[in-house]
Structures are given as C-alpha cells and as structure tokens.
Design a protein around this motif. Structure first.
Motif, PDB file in Angstrom:
ATOM      1  N   ASP A 164       0.713  -1.289  -0.025  1.00 37.28           N
ATOM      2  CA  ASP A 164       0.126   0.109   0.111  1.00 37.28           C
ATOM      3  C   ASP A 164       1.047   1.238   0.059  1.00 37.28           C
ATOM      4  OD1 ASP A 164      -2.268  -1.575  -0.055  1.00 37.28           O
ATOM      5  OD2 ASP A 164      -2.687  -1.180   2.160  1.00 37.28           O
ATOM      6  N   ASP A 165       1.996   1.363   0.806  1.00 38.81           N
ATOM      7  CA  ASP A 165       2.841   2.332   1.025  1.00 38.81           C
ATOM      8  C   ASP A 165       3.372   2.522  -0.493  1.00 38.81           C
ATOM      9  OD1 ASP A 165       2.383   2.289   3.444  1.00 38.81           O
ATOM     10  OD2 ASP A 165       4.318   1.719   3.985  1.00 38.81           O
ATOM     11  N   ILE A 166       3.968   1.828  -1.349  1.00 30.21           N
ATOM     12  CA  ILE A 166       4.409   1.836  -2.708  1.00 30.21           C
ATOM     13  C   ILE A 166       3.229   2.699  -3.548  1.00 30.21           C
ATOM     14  CG2 ILE A 166       5.245   0.710  -4.689  1.00 30.21           C
ATOM     15  CD1 ILE A 166       6.128  -1.587  -2.697  1.00 30.21           C
ATOM     16  N   GLU A 167       2.155   1.991  -3.433  1.00 34.68           N
ATOM     17  CA  GLU A 167       1.160   2.632  -4.163  1.00 34.68           C
ATOM     18  C   GLU A 167       0.985   4.284  -3.781  1.00 34.68           C
ATOM     19  OE1 GLU A 167      -1.474   1.991  -7.193  1.00 34.68           O
ATOM     20  OE2 GLU A 167       0.709   1.737  -7.153  1.00 34.68           O
ATOM     21  N   LYS A 168       0.984   4.506  -2.791  1.00 41.10           N
ATOM     22  CA  LYS A 168       0.691   5.804  -1.933  1.00 41.10           C
ATOM     23  C   LYS A 168       1.925   6.589  -2.584  1.00 41.10           C
ATOM     24  CE  LYS A 168      -1.822   4.480   2.043  1.00 41.10           C
ATOM     25  NZ  LYS A 168      -1.886   4.290   3.392  1.00 41.10           N
ATOM     26  N   LEU A 169       2.990   6.283  -2.499  1.00 46.22           N
ATOM     27  CA  LEU A 169       4.248   6.765  -2.833  1.00 46.22           C
ATOM     28  C   LEU A 169       4.040   6.988  -4.312  1.00 46.22           C
ATOM     29  CD1 LEU A 169       7.092   8.230  -2.178  1.00 46.22           C
ATOM     30  CD2 LEU A 169       8.132   5.910  -2.646  1.00 46.22           C
ATOM     31  N   ALA A 190       8.659  -6.911  -4.383  1.00 50.02           N
ATOM     32  CA  ALA A 190       8.284  -6.459  -5.848  1.00 50.02           C
ATOM     33  C   ALA A 190       7.320  -7.570  -6.485  1.00 50.02           C
ATOM     34  CB  ALA A 190       9.451  -6.640  -6.544  1.00 50.02           C
ATOM     35  N   LEU A 191       7.459  -8.710  -6.033  1.00 46.30           N
ATOM     36  CA  LEU A 191       6.507  -9.623  -6.510  1.00 46.30           C
ATOM     37  C   LEU A 191       5.099  -9.434  -5.848  1.00 46.30           C
ATOM     38  CD1 LEU A 191       8.767 -13.026  -6.599  1.00 46.30           C
ATOM     39  CD2 LEU A 191       7.597 -11.878  -8.633  1.00 46.30           C
ATOM     40  N   ALA A 192       5.035  -9.252  -4.635  1.00 50.30           N
ATOM     41  CA  ALA A 192       3.634  -8.901  -3.562  1.00 50.30           C
ATOM     42  C   ALA A 192       3.226  -7.884  -4.439  1.00 50.30           C
ATOM     43  CB  ALA A 192       3.980  -8.919  -2.371  1.00 50.30           C
ATOM     44  N   TYR A 193       3.944  -6.730  -4.636  1.00 49.19           N
ATOM     45  CA  TYR A 193       3.356  -5.456  -5.291  1.00 49.19           C
ATOM     46  C   TYR A 193       2.872  -5.504  -6.610  1.00 49.19           C
ATOM     47  CZ  TYR A 193       3.232  -0.542  -7.452  1.00 49.19           C
ATOM     48  OH  TYR A 193       2.553   0.318  -7.886  1.00 49.19           O
ATOM     49  N   LYS A 200       0.327  -1.152 -12.755  1.00 47.97           N
ATOM     50  CA  LYS A 200       1.285  -0.118 -12.780  1.00 47.97           C
ATOM     51  C   LYS A 200       2.583  -0.423 -12.711  1.00 47.97           C
ATOM     52  CE  LYS A 200      -2.417   2.065 -11.071  1.00 47.97           C
ATOM     53  NZ  LYS A 200      -3.176   2.994 -11.933  1.00 47.97           N
ATOM     54  N   VAL A 201       2.975  -1.661 -13.340  1.00 52.31           N
ATOM     55  CA  VAL A 201       4.357  -2.132 -13.295  1.00 52.31           C
ATOM     56  C   VAL A 201       4.603  -2.276 -14.863  1.00 52.31           C
ATOM     57  CG1 VAL A 201       5.810  -3.792 -12.856  1.00 52.31           C
ATOM     58  CG2 VAL A 201       3.994  -3.196 -11.247  1.00 52.31           C
TER      59      VAL A 201
END
Length: 344
Positions: A164-169, A190-193, A200-201
C-alpha cells in the motif's frame, strides 16, 4: 546489457559490482532464459540463469559467455555516485512516515528500488544500479527502516502495508506507472506489489529471488547454512540456550521483543552479524561492521524476524508462486547465480 553476478546464501543477498539493463520498455521482445556454466581455477563452477528482456539477442549473449574471460565480459562497474534532486517524508498511516528520494533524470523512465531485509533500509550506493541519464530513480525506506519513523517499529508493519505504501508513494509523486527493481527481500516485495497492482508495473528486475517459503527460512536460520559458515553460526547459535534451540526464529523473537532494551540489542547484534557475515561469498568487513551498529541492527533484526515469524503475512507458503499468472505479461529480468564448489 549489463549483467551482475549473484551468489547464493540465505536467499541470495550478495550482488557484485554491476548494473542492470538501462531500460526494457514493454515493446521490447522477450527472450527465453539461458544457462551457461563457467569454471574458475578448476574448483568453482558458476551457473547463470537469466530471463532477458532488452538489447542483445540470446545468441549474442551466449557468444560473450563462451569467450575466454566471461567475468570480464559480463561484470560491469556501477554507475558513478549521484545525489538526490529531491527528498521528502510521506505519512502513510497514523503511525508511520516513510522517507523517499529521487535522483537521476527527472523526466526519465521511473524505477522504484525496493531494499532488502526487510528492515535493511536504502543506501546511497543503491542509486548506482541505474543509468542516471535514462532513469528517474526512486528510493524509499520501508516502515521502521532507515530514515523512516518510528524507528524499528513493528506496529502496522506487514507486507500488505508496504505494498500500500508503494502505491501511496507512486500517487504522491504523480507517476502513472513504473519499473520495479528488488533483490532478496526486495524481490519478495516486488512480486507481492506487482501481483497486487500489475497495471502499474512497466517491468520487473529481480535478483536473488527470495519467496519467503518455510524451507528457505529453515535452511538459513535453523542450521542448514551453518554447514557452509560454521564460524559465523556459532555466535548466532550460542546466544540461545540449548533448551530453546528447537526454533531459533522463535527464540530470537522473544529477545528482540523483550522489555529489556539491552537484551534486544544483544539479540539484534547477533542476528545482524550472522546475516552480514554470510551475505557475501568472501567476507566484507564493512558490511560485517553494521552488526555493531545498534541503531541499524535493531531495526534490521526486529523487522526481519517479525516478518519471518509471521511467514511474510502471506496466506499460504506458495502464495507468490500461486499468483504468478497475474504478472506473466510483465517483461522481467531475473538475475540468479549460484556458486557451487566441486568435490575434490
């Protein structure tokens, strides 16, 4: 193409001087994995498995690896040191605030670097994996690590909080989509995100893949790796009384969460030194000294142990593999190399 070598220990935390491909836009072709063996001094064999996206064909790579000196052909220096052009802190929950920074080309292809551990934090050298003329390089410290606050905090600190933090950033930096780069625990995240946000990747670079499965954790923390690093294992083992050695992960968990801060520090130093002494094929004194840094080792050991005790917060041991179909369309470079010793 720039390839680096990765030697297996734990789930593979050592990466030599190298830098990875300058770019691999989704339009580029995908080439199947290739495998070659090299012999060093007649006793060591290095095997390289690479899933390749980018600028050279498999045939060209094969020709390079079959040349007389493969290490000189394939290993490249990191890019020169650079400084961030912007930094900041992002409040991601009522408890946590994460540090982030950007370097390289502000108008370049965005790439987010996911550090290892968990709990390891970023360092300036992480910027050097990327071509600063091509990439907009984003680094951030995960919850409780590095410059993020509160330090070494385990509250609301799970894999899914981090995704979630990666998305917020990403949203905070107004980036529509980005490339994701991660090694060891960074590859896990990285795999989980990517499986959570595949749209988004733009691409993945994974080195030293670690899936946080029980057999991986058990091998490294419950005695398997001790056969390779017996001298490093003894201090890690000896901190724990014999009656508690049925599970070192659990025994360290008790100490890393003790109400006595000195007990926490002692456990953190032992845990971190074990990691740092085994993270490289050859001893790296600078890395090993990090185990004496109580500030670093407390966050590193507490957070890492917290994730391992909780099995990565995954619903099943094979969760990442079970969901890989969600990211099969994403162009991916995998660097996974093992050093094997021949029996005389």
């Amino acid at each position: 193409m720039r390839l680096g070598f990765k030697f297996a220990s734990k789930s593979n935390t050592f990466f030599t001087h190298s830098s990875l491909p300058p770019a691999f836009p989704p339009s580029l072709p995908y080439f199947p994995s290739l495998s070659k063996n090299f012999t060093f001094s007649g006793k060591k064999k290095l095997s390289l498995w690479v899933q390749r996206v980018g600028y050279k064909t498999e045939t060209q790579l094969s020709d390079k690896m079959e040349s007389g000196n493969p290490t000189e052909q394939l290993i490249r220096n990191l890019y020169p040191p650079i400084e961030p052009y912007s930094t900041g802190f992002l409040k991601v929950s009522d408890v946590h605030t994460i540090y982030w920074e950007q370097s390289g080309n502000p108008d370049g292809h965005p790439v987010v670097f996911l550090h290892g551990g968990p709990g390891g934090g970023t360092s300036p050298s992480n910027r050097r994996f990327f071509d600063p003329e091509f990439y907009r390089i984003i680094l951030f410290d995960q919850r409780g690590a590095g410059k993020s606050t509160p330090h070494a905090c385990l509250e609301n600190n799970t894999t899914w909080d981090l995704t979630d933090d990666i998305e917020k950033l990403r949203e905070h930096l107004k980036i529509p989509e980005w490339q994701v780069f991660g090694g060891s625990w960074g590859s896990t995240l990285a795999l989980a995100y990517s499986e959570s946000h595949p749209d988004k990747v733009t691409g993945l670079v994974l080195r030293g893949i670690f899936l946080l499965r029980k057999k991986e954790i058990d091998w490294f923390y419950e005695g398997g790796a001790a056969a390779i690093y017996p001298d490093a294992w003894e201090p890690f083992r000896d901190l724990i009384p014999e009656k508690e050695r049925e599970s070192f992960i659990t025994a360290y968990h008790r100490r890393l969460n003790s109400e006595d801060l000195e007990i926490q520090y002692a456990a953190a130093r032992a845990w971190t030194k074990w990691e740092m002494m085994t993270a490289h094929l050859l001893p790296n004194d600078e890395n090993i000294k990090r185990g004496d840094d109580d500030y670093f080792s407390l966050a590193f050991a507490r957070i890492e142990n917290h994730y391992f005790v909780n099995k990565g917060f995954f619903p099943s041991d094979s969760f990442l593999l079970d969901n890989v179909d969600k990211i099969r369309h994403i162009n991916t470079t995998i660097v996974q190399v093992y050093m094997m010793f021949a029996v005389p």
